[in-house]
Design a protein around this motif. Structure first.
Motif, PDB file in Angstrom:
ATOM      1  N   GLN A 227     -43.489 -36.099   3.829  1.00 19.89           N
ATOM      2  CA  GLN A 227     -43.959 -37.476   3.764  1.00 19.89           C
ATOM      3  C   GLN A 227     -45.009 -37.770   4.830  1.00 19.89           C
ATOM      4  O   GLN A 227     -45.924 -38.571   4.606  1.00 19.89           O
ATOM      5  CB  GLN A 227     -42.766 -38.434   3.930  1.00 19.89           C
TER       6      GLN A 227
ATOM      7  N   THR B 138     -47.097 -33.181  -4.705  1.00 17.10           N
ATOM      8  CA  THR B 138     -46.500 -34.081  -3.718  1.00 17.10           C
ATOM      9  C   THR B 138     -45.147 -33.573  -3.248  1.00 17.10           C
ATOM     10  O   THR B 138     -44.778 -33.746  -2.079  1.00 17.10           O
ATOM     11  CB  THR B 138     -46.366 -35.486  -4.311  1.00 17.10           C
TER      12      THR B 138
ATOM     13  N   TRP C 123     -49.494 -35.691  -7.288  1.00 16.87           N
ATOM     14  CA  TRP C 123     -50.435 -34.900  -6.514  1.00 16.87           C
ATOM     15  C   TRP C 123     -50.921 -35.709  -5.326  1.00 16.87           C
ATOM     16  O   TRP C 123     -50.971 -36.941  -5.373  1.00 16.87           O
ATOM     17  CB  TRP C 123     -51.629 -34.458  -7.368  1.00 16.87           C
ATOM     18  N   CYS C 124     -51.282 -35.016  -4.253  1.00 23.66           N
ATOM     19  CA  CYS C 124     -51.750 -35.680  -3.048  1.00 23.66           C
ATOM     20  C   CYS C 124     -52.683 -34.734  -2.300  1.00 23.66           C
ATOM     21  O   CYS C 124     -52.819 -33.556  -2.653  1.00 23.66           O
ATOM     22  CB  CYS C 124     -50.595 -36.127  -2.152  1.00 23.66           C
TER      23      CYS C 124
ATOM     24  N   HIS D 102     -50.848 -41.978   3.043  1.00 18.38           N
ATOM     25  CA  HIS D 102     -49.603 -42.003   2.267  1.00 18.38           C
ATOM     26  C   HIS D 102     -49.959 -41.616   0.843  1.00 18.38           C
ATOM     27  O   HIS D 102     -51.136 -41.540   0.477  1.00 18.38           O
ATOM     28  CB  HIS D 102     -48.934 -43.387   2.320  1.00 18.38           C
ATOM     29  N   ASP D 103     -48.950 -41.362   0.028  1.00 19.84           N
ATOM     30  CA  ASP D 103     -49.226 -40.967  -1.347  1.00 19.84           C
ATOM     31  C   ASP D 103     -49.369 -42.208  -2.213  1.00 19.84           C
ATOM     32  O   ASP D 103     -48.997 -43.322  -1.821  1.00 19.84           O
ATOM     33  CB  ASP D 103     -48.109 -40.070  -1.880  1.00 19.84           C
ATOM     34  N   ASP D 104     -49.932 -42.017  -3.392  1.00 19.00           N
ATOM     35  CA  ASP D 104     -50.180 -43.126  -4.310  1.00 19.00           C
ATOM     36  C   ASP D 104     -49.157 -43.195  -5.438  1.00 19.00           C
ATOM     37  O   ASP D 104     -49.377 -43.875  -6.434  1.00 19.00           O
ATOM     38  CB  ASP D 104     -51.583 -43.026  -4.900  1.00 19.00           C
TER      39      ASP D 104
ATOM     40  N   ARG E 174     -48.802 -36.600   3.605  1.00 12.71           N
ATOM     41  CA  ARG E 174     -49.362 -36.994   2.313  1.00 12.71           C
ATOM     42  C   ARG E 174     -50.492 -37.995   2.508  1.00 12.71           C
ATOM     43  O   ARG E 174     -50.347 -38.984   3.215  1.00 12.71           O
ATOM     44  CB  ARG E 174     -48.267 -37.600   1.432  1.00 12.71           C
ATOM     45  N   TRP E 175     -51.620 -37.690   1.857  1.00 11.98           N
ATOM     46  CA  TRP E 175     -52.784 -38.575   1.887  1.00 11.98           C
ATOM     47  C   TRP E 175     -53.288 -38.735   0.467  1.00 11.98           C
ATOM     48  O   TRP E 175     -53.101 -37.852  -0.381  1.00 11.98           O
ATOM     49  CB  TRP E 175     -53.891 -37.990   2.761  1.00 11.98           C
ATOM     50  N   HIS E 176     -53.926 -39.856   0.195  1.00  8.45           N
ATOM     51  CA  HIS E 176     -54.555 -40.058  -1.101  1.00  8.45           C
ATOM     52  C   HIS E 176     -55.881 -40.774  -0.900  1.00  8.45           C
ATOM     53  O   HIS E 176     -56.108 -41.427   0.140  1.00  8.45           O
ATOM     54  CB  HIS E 176     -53.643 -40.837  -2.055  1.00  8.45           C
TER      55      HIS E 176
ATOM     56  N   GLU F 150     -56.124 -30.639  -4.370  1.00  8.27           N
ATOM     57  CA  GLU F 150     -54.864 -31.366  -4.348  1.00  8.27           C
ATOM     58  C   GLU F 150     -53.683 -30.395  -4.412  1.00  8.27           C
ATOM     59  O   GLU F 150     -53.801 -29.290  -4.939  1.00  8.27           O
ATOM     60  CB  GLU F 150     -54.799 -32.345  -5.526  1.00  8.27           C
TER      61      GLU F 150
END
Length: 289
Positions: free
Chosen positions: A76, A71, A96-97, A90-92, A79-81, A68
């Protein structure tokens, strides 16, 4: 003197041997992903660095960086989660991402949207590791092949067949006869049984029209060779899509050690794998006595 057999429960001096009980890990029945953590790791074919494969919500695989990152250091668009073994683009909301390996691969030119000065040390570290693998002979990079290159084989024997499962077109990684089960056996190895079972009804090669995906422009009226499975029962089509043999199709608790080799077929991206002739039936040569 009479020999004294050694006891497996004790050491040579008679002290007790503490053996931890073997745990059997299973995947929950309601889990959206059947892939074990051991089957997600791999190596980039261009730089040799480690990558983690995860399925997306549409079942397409994506290679993510194994660790990880903050973020704030990632744009943008990159970003993956992870959620229940599925990668979401996308981020959560946390600090961290995960990010795709393509944004850090030293063999690829970084895009202006994905380049970030804070990621430069990490990209340089991967480049040094890739150079060390190449210099020591532990890795040989593969050359980039254009998307319009001709596939292996010919029109009579497609190396990557187009298969229709549940009225959806998929592109296979290997020929139909070489597709093997991805489930884990009791010995914790990948199953070696093929998906094609001679005792069950198999698919049939047909010439079907090339259908564009949703949102694409109309394609020229053409036909392509498709291995059609739509006439099989619903359970058999699910077995083919999950890439499981008949034995592991009846054991849903068995986990997967590899991702299924299906890719949603796109007639524009996979134009090189479109074949306009049906494969010739294989001839069975008699055995010599």
């Amino acid at each position: 003197m009479r020999p004294h057999p050694t006891h497996t429960g004790r050491h040579w001096d008679g002290s007790p041997r503490h053996i931890l009980p073997r745990r059997s890990l299973q995947i929950a029945a309601n889990s959206p992903s059947r892939l074990l953590r051991a089957g997600q790791t791999g190596r980039c074919r261009h730089c040799g660095n480690r990558i983690d494969w995860y399925p997306r919500p549409d079942d397409r695989p994506i290679a993510l960086h194994p660790t990880e990152v903050a973020t704030a250091d990632v744009s943008q668009a990159c970003r993956w989660h992870l959620s229940s073994g599925i990668a979401h683009p996308h981020d959560d909301g946390s600090g961290w991402c995960r990010l795709p390996h393509a944004t850090l691969c030293p063999q690829q030119t970084p895009h202006s949207r994905t380049s970030n000065p804070r990621l430069t040390p990490l990209r340089r570290k991967l480049a040094l590791r890739s150079r060390h693998l190449i210099d020591t002979g532990a890795f040989t990079p593969q050359t980039h092949t254009p998307a319009t290159a001709a596939p292996e084989g010919d029109d009579r024997h497609p190396a990557r067949p187009v298969v229709r499962i549940l009225l959806v077109y998929y592109l296979g990684e290997v020929p139909i006869e070489d597709m093997h089960c991805v489930a884990q056996t009791r010995q914790r190895h990948r199953c070696t049984h093929p998906i094609l079972d001679p005792a069950r009804p198999a698919g049939r090669w047909m010439l079907l029209p090339t259908q564009p995906r949703r949102g694409q422009l109309a394609l020229p009226d053409a036909h392509m060779a498709v291995y059609d499975l739509s006439h099989l029962p619903y359970a058999d089509q699910l077995r083919w899509r999950a890439q499981r043999c008949t034995i592991h199709a009846a054991t849903p608790t068995a986990a997967d050690l590899a991702l299924a080799g299906w890719q949603p077929f796109d007639p524009l991206l996979h134009a090189a794998h479109i074949h306009t002739q049906l494969p010739a039936p294989k001839r069975h040569h008699p055995r010599r006595r």
